[in-house]
Design an enzyme around this catalytic site. Structure first.
Site, PDB file in Angstrom:
ATOM      1  N   ASP A   1       0.908  -1.164   0.000  1.00  0.00           N
ATOM      2  CA  ASP A   1       0.000   0.000   0.000  1.00  0.00           C
ATOM      3  C   ASP A   1       0.940   1.205   0.000  1.00  0.00           C
ATOM      4  OD1 ASP A   1       0.881  -0.567   2.627  1.00  0.00           O
ATOM      5  OD2 ASP A   1      -0.855   0.406   3.541  1.00  0.00           O
TER       6      ASP A   1
ATOM      7  N   HIS B   1       9.070  -0.202   9.942  1.00  0.00           N
ATOM      8  CA  HIS B   1       8.062  -1.242   9.711  1.00  0.00           C
ATOM      9  C   HIS B   1       8.369  -2.053   8.446  1.00  0.00           C
ATOM     10  CE1 HIS B   1       5.651   0.259  12.995  1.00  0.00           C
ATOM     11  NE2 HIS B   1       5.387   1.425  12.416  1.00  0.00           N
TER      12      HIS B   1
HETATM   13  C1  BDR Z   1       2.092  -0.569   8.660  1.00  0.00           C
HETATM   14  O1  BDR Z   1       0.980   0.283   8.355  1.00  0.00           O
HETATM   15  C2  BDR Z   1       1.307   1.142   7.271  1.00  0.00           C
HETATM   16  O2  BDR Z   1       1.024   2.455   7.572  1.00  0.00           O
HETATM   17  C3  BDR Z   1       2.785   1.019   7.055  1.00  0.00           C
HETATM   18  O3  BDR Z   1       3.097   1.186   5.693  1.00  0.00           O
HETATM   19  C4  BDR Z   1       3.114  -0.351   7.562  1.00  0.00           C
HETATM   20  O4  BDR Z   1       2.900  -1.315   6.564  1.00  0.00           O
HETATM   21  C5  BDR Z   1       2.591  -0.248  10.051  1.00  0.00           C
HETATM   22  O5  BDR Z   1       1.603  -0.504  10.996  1.00  0.00           O
HETATM   23 CA    CA Z   2       2.701  -0.629   4.242  1.00  0.00          CA
END
Ligand code: BDR
Ligand code: CA
Length: 312
Positions: A8, A245
């Site tokens: 995403d 992340h």
């Molecule tokens: C996840 O949520 C999205 O905002 C980031 O891209 C990551 O995949 C972190 O909680």
């Molecule tokens: Ca993500």
């Protein structure tokens, strides 16, 4: 390593993609997009721009996937963290790459079928595309090698509710279906991503030491992460750093030896007023009926950060 990324495409997704593109041992068979930080369509558009930025081969397939969860509605873009365009409002030129006009489930199925038990799918967003593929193509489960996913939390606090992480909470039903599929799954969740801190100074100094051909990437990361640090500051109170992340999940594909995993039977809570999207892992001796999932419970954070920055 044959990899499909499902993204995403927000700020941290883009860094994960850049990292994968720079690893010589990684062969990217395609990038699929899903709603989350931005719409799936915008995510695919961001992928095209990032591929251009990295001067990636023009024949990497890009496919647009689900725009909403299996049940309910998408909450809309997460502009506070990822900016209005998903890339921290950093401006990248419009790309001339084309997004393939085919159902994402068919792309995932056909690509994994071409290389049985060789392809890893790295998911950096909701599990909707993978769940839909399992539903539409039952053989997908046999052909895919494994899934490495960024999402969830076992013991760290959640980041969208007290107990849930954004990717799992954004489509818990899809996540549960994937958990129940019997596919080999490694989960890289907040237990390790919150411990791995990307310092502002690392990003700000990139431009000075990176190779000449990477100056544009360094400039992009400085702009995108400038915004992302602010967003994380508002959400988590961090000042000079932010959690790592999506890039950490990508590192788990390339360097799993930097992680310690625990094997647990687990399901995802799909309902509930307070626990939607929560991982329910059974630590009892007599466990409930579920599949075993590998959860990253510890990471050598310094080595992971060194690995990430080694691409420059
Ligand atoms: C996840 O949520 C999205 O905002 C980031 O891209 C990551 O995949 C972190 O909680
Ligand atoms: Ca993500």
């Amino acid at each position: 390593m044959k990899i499909i990324l499902d993204v995403d495409c927000g700020v941290d997704d883009s860094l994960a993609l850049l990292y994968m593109l720079k690893k010589p041992e990684v062969e990217i068979l395609g990038v699929t997009s899903v709603f989350g930080n931005v719409s799936a369509q915008k995510s695919a558009d961001n992928v095209c721009r990032i591929l251009d930025l990295a001067d990636a081969p023009k024949d990497i397939p890009i496919v647009c996937g689900a725009e909403s969860p299996l049940e309910g509605q998408w909450d809309g873009p997460v502009a506070i963290i990822h900016g209005d365009n998903g890339l921290g409002n950093a401006r990248l030129p419009v790309s001339s790459r084309t997004v393939l006009d085919m159902p994402v489930e068919d792309f995932l199925y056909e690509t994994t079928a071409r290389y049985p038990e060789e392809v890893t799918v790295l998911t950096l967003g909701r599990l909707t595309n993978v769940a839909n593929t399992i539903e539409k193509h039952p053989d997908f489960k046999k052909n895919i090698k494994n899934i490495v996913m960024m999402g969830g939390t076992l013991s760290a606090p959640g980041n969208v509710t007290p107990v849930a992480e954004a990717n799992f909470e954004g489509d818990p039903l899809a996540c549960d279906k994937v958990f129940c599929s019997g596919i080999d799954i490694s989960v890289v969740g907040l237990d390790v991503t919150m411990q791995t801190r990307l310092k502002k100074s690392y990003i700000e100094s990139l431009w000075e030491y990176c190779r000449d051909q990477d100056k544009a990437i360094a400039e992009y990361l400085c702009a995108a992460f400038g915004y992302y640090f602010e967003g994380n500051h508002i959400q988590d109170g961090c000042i000079d750093d932010c959690p790592l992340h999506d890039p950490l999940a990508a590192i788990a594909v390339v360097k799993p030896e930097l992680f310690q995993f625990q094997l647990l039977k687990a399901r995802i809570e799909c309902n509930g007023d307070y626990c939607r999207g929560m991982i329910v892992a059974d630590k009892r001796n007599h466990t409930f009926e579920a599949e075993y999932i590998k959860f990253a419970i510890a990471v050598d954070a310094e080595a992971a950060l060194r690995e990430l920055l080694s691409i420059f």
